[in-house]
Design a protein around this motif. Structure first.
Motif, PDB file in Angstrom:
ATOM      1  N   GLU A  35     -29.062 -16.360   6.920  1.00 55.79           N
ATOM      2  CA  GLU A  35     -28.904 -15.827   8.273  1.00 55.79           C
ATOM      3  C   GLU A  35     -28.258 -16.842   9.207  1.00 55.79           C
ATOM      4  O   GLU A  35     -27.618 -16.468  10.177  1.00 55.79           O
ATOM      5  N   HIS A  36     -28.441 -18.136   8.914  1.00 57.01           N
ATOM      6  CA  HIS A  36     -27.951 -19.189   9.803  1.00 57.01           C
ATOM      7  C   HIS A  36     -26.651 -19.845   9.340  1.00 57.01           C
ATOM      8  O   HIS A  36     -26.003 -20.539  10.112  1.00 57.01           O
ATOM      9  N   VAL A  37     -26.312 -19.670   8.077  1.00 58.77           N
ATOM     10  CA  VAL A  37     -25.106 -20.289   7.520  1.00 58.77           C
ATOM     11  C   VAL A  37     -24.185 -19.159   7.082  1.00 58.77           C
ATOM     12  O   VAL A  37     -24.497 -18.419   6.159  1.00 58.77           O
ATOM     13  N   ASP A  38     -23.064 -19.037   7.750  1.00 67.35           N
ATOM     14  CA  ASP A  38     -22.168 -17.904   7.542  1.00 67.35           C
ATOM     15  C   ASP A  38     -21.211 -18.145   6.374  1.00 67.35           C
ATOM     16  O   ASP A  38     -20.007 -18.364   6.560  1.00 67.35           O
ATOM     17  N   ILE A  39     -21.776 -18.139   5.148  1.00 65.93           N
ATOM     18  CA  ILE A  39     -20.963 -18.242   3.935  1.00 65.93           C
ATOM     19  C   ILE A  39     -21.566 -17.307   2.896  1.00 65.93           C
ATOM     20  O   ILE A  39     -22.699 -16.852   3.027  1.00 65.93           O
ATOM     21  N   LEU A  95     -23.540 -20.749  -0.810  1.00 66.89           N
ATOM     22  CA  LEU A  95     -24.752 -21.389  -0.296  1.00 66.89           C
ATOM     23  C   LEU A  95     -25.560 -21.956  -1.460  1.00 66.89           C
ATOM     24  O   LEU A  95     -26.067 -23.080  -1.376  1.00 66.89           O
ATOM     25  N   SER A  96     -25.656 -21.213  -2.546  1.00 67.68           N
ATOM     26  CA  SER A  96     -26.377 -21.696  -3.730  1.00 67.68           C
ATOM     27  C   SER A  96     -25.755 -22.980  -4.256  1.00 67.68           C
ATOM     28  O   SER A  96     -26.467 -23.907  -4.652  1.00 67.68           O
ATOM     29  N   TYR A  97     -24.424 -23.041  -4.266  1.00 69.12           N
ATOM     30  CA  TYR A  97     -23.736 -24.250  -4.719  1.00 69.12           C
ATOM     31  C   TYR A  97     -24.115 -25.436  -3.833  1.00 69.12           C
ATOM     32  O   TYR A  97     -24.445 -26.519  -4.329  1.00 69.12           O
ATOM     33  N   HIS A  98     -24.073 -25.252  -2.515  1.00 69.12           N
ATOM     34  CA  HIS A  98     -24.389 -26.350  -1.591  1.00 69.12           C
ATOM     35  C   HIS A  98     -25.845 -26.783  -1.728  1.00 69.12           C
ATOM     36  O   HIS A  98     -26.151 -27.985  -1.677  1.00 69.12           O
TER      37      HIS A  98
END
Length: 107
Positions: free
Chosen positions: A45-49, A54-57
């Motif tokens: 919800e907070h990181v627009d990717i 997101l899983s990679y990061h």
């Protein structure tokens, strides 16, 4: 006397840690987790990717030892690893304080 390889190993570990936090997405995730542990769904919800990105990061941050995860049913909760802020601060190079530089910066 410290062996050169031990110094190189320590330097390489510090560089790898700084590279892990240098990415803007990972920096944002770390800031969110510094506030409180979060479910991956809340991070999305907070990181627009995209979710896979997101899983990679998050994987990079886990491998760097900066975050930990725990499974709760089908959700995964993330939190800062113990000592993560201290490790990040310790990875920065020591910069000697020079009084002339401090005085120049105050002007």
């Amino acid at each position: 006397m410290v062996e050169a390889t031990a110094i190189e190993q320590s330097t390489q570990e510090r560089i790898a840690l700084l590279q892990a936090v240098a990415d803007p997405v990972r920096w944002t995730v770390l800031n969110l987790l510094a506030e409180q542990p979060r479910c991956v769904c809340n991070l999305q919800e907070h990181v627009d990717i995209a979710g896979n990105l997101l899983s990679y990061h998050l994987k990079v941050l886990r491998e760097a030892g900066l975050v930990t995860s725990s499974r709760r049913g089908r959700w995964v909760d993330y939190t800062l690893a113990d000592g993560a802020p201290e490790r990040m601060a310790g990875a920065l190079p020591a910069v000697p304080v020079v009084p002339a530089l401090l005085a120049a910066g105050a002007s």
